[in-house]
Design a protein around this motif. Structure first.
Motif, PDB file in Angstrom:
ATOM      1  N   UNK A   1       0.842  -1.189   0.000  1.00 42.98           N
ATOM      2  CA  UNK A   1       0.000   0.000   0.000  1.00 42.98           C
ATOM      3  C   UNK A   1       0.882   1.245   0.000  1.00 42.98           C
ATOM      4  N   UNK A   2       0.320   2.337  -0.480  1.00 44.52           N
ATOM      5  CA  UNK A   2       0.882   3.668  -0.263  1.00 44.52           C
ATOM      6  C   UNK A   2      -0.188   4.483   0.443  1.00 44.52           C
ATOM      7  N   UNK A   3       0.192   5.186   1.508  1.00 41.95           N
ATOM      8  CA  UNK A   3      -0.780   5.967   2.263  1.00 41.95           C
ATOM      9  C   UNK A   3      -0.809   7.393   1.720  1.00 41.95           C
ATOM     10  N   UNK A   4      -2.013   7.836   1.319  1.00 39.19           N
ATOM     11  CA  UNK A   4      -2.182   9.196   0.808  1.00 39.19           C
ATOM     12  C   UNK A   4      -2.244  10.202   1.953  1.00 39.19           C
ATOM     13  N   UNK A   5      -2.983   9.842   3.008  1.00 37.21           N
ATOM     14  CA  UNK A   5      -3.175  10.739   4.157  1.00 37.21           C
ATOM     15  C   UNK A   5      -3.846   9.966   5.277  1.00 37.21           C
TER      16      UNK A   5
END
Length: 282
Positions: free
Chosen positions: A174-178
């Motif tokens: 995953x990549x966390x946006x916010x």
């Protein structure tokens, strides 16, 4: 010996329950307490309470308030975590999504309808000024289902507790946006009305045993190591999480329930606002 069946998510918040089970503290106090993990979250626990599969649940505040308003015959017997839950907003690490603007018209992966991932998608959209009526959802069951859905493009983003999903962020899944914190205290303990009516003494004993441990939980030597080992986390992440997390030993305030109801009504997720006492034991 009173038998009580409790459900909760398999996350670090609930280690106090497991410690009390494993060291026999509940049993020493006349309780045969069993625990059932619900990796697919609040929606599944609401269903299990309705179906009488469990007697009590450690459950998201907004989820159980909404479900009680929709006919779940349960009551909130105590606030469990007084601090907000930090929801990470996650995308597939290989996707082109970089900002909220990229996600505006994307389908949201949710564990199930009525779950925290479902309700918080509305809260997040409202915070961003989006038209919440345009939200679309892909039901994925649990985190593994979300990984697949995002990878295959069936959904654009997935909201789940920041620290639970951090190992997947660290691994490049995953990549966390916010982040999106809840505007209220995040977890409560709910009990089926039928159980509360028949076994009030047992429920109160359960809370007394649990509260004695949670009151001193952060002071337990090397608790951050135990948490990190059990929940596949880095010790430094657990230390950060412990700093922002507060266990409660008291009933949730009517002010908090009112806050949840007002937001759910504003988002058209509940039909009406009821007197706050409706959610509490009589």
């Amino acid at each position: 010996m009173k038998t009580i069946k409790v459900g909760g998510v398999p996350e670090h918040f609930n280690l106090p329950w497991h410690l009390c089970i494993d060291d026999g503290t509940f049993r020493k106090n006349g309780l045969d307490l069993s625990w059932r993990d619900f990796p697919d979250g609040t929606g599944a626990m609401c269903k299990a309470l309705r179906n009488k599969e469990i007697d009590a649940a450690v459950i998201l505040t907004e989820g159980i308030v909404k479900d009680i308003l929709h006919g779940n015959e349960a009551v909130i017997v105590q606030e469990y975590i007084a601090s907000p839950l930090i929801w990470g907003i996650h995308v597939d690490a290989d996707s082109d999504f970089r900002s909220f603007e990229d996600l505006k018209d994307q389908k949201v992966a949710i564990s199930r309808y009525g779950s925290g991932s479902h309700l918080m998608a509305y809260v997040n959209a409202r915070n961003l000024g989006w038209d919440t009526s345009r939200l679309e959802f892909e039901v994925v069951g649990d985190i593994d289902g979300a990984v697949t859905a995002l990878k295959e493009g069936k959904a654009g983003y997935f909201m789940w507790e920041h620290f639970t999903t951090k190992p997947l962020v660290d691994k490049g899944v995953f990549r966390r946006i916010a982040d999106c914190p809840t505007p209220w205290s995040c977890f409560v303990i709910a009990v089926r009305k039928e159980v509360m009516d028949k076994e009030a003494a047992g429920i109160l004993t359960m809370l007394k045993v649990l509260n004695k441990l949670t009151h001193k939980f952060k002071a337990i030597p090397k608790i951050e190591v135990a948490l990190a080992n059990k929940y596949d986390q880095k010790v430094e992440d657990i230390e950060q999480w412990l700093k922002i997390t507060t266990w409660s030993q008291k009933q949730i305030s009517v002010k908090e329930i009112q806050k949840v109801q007002e937001q759910l009504k504003e988002l058209d997720l509940i039909p009406q606002i009821k007197d706050n006492a409706y959610f509490l034991p009589q």
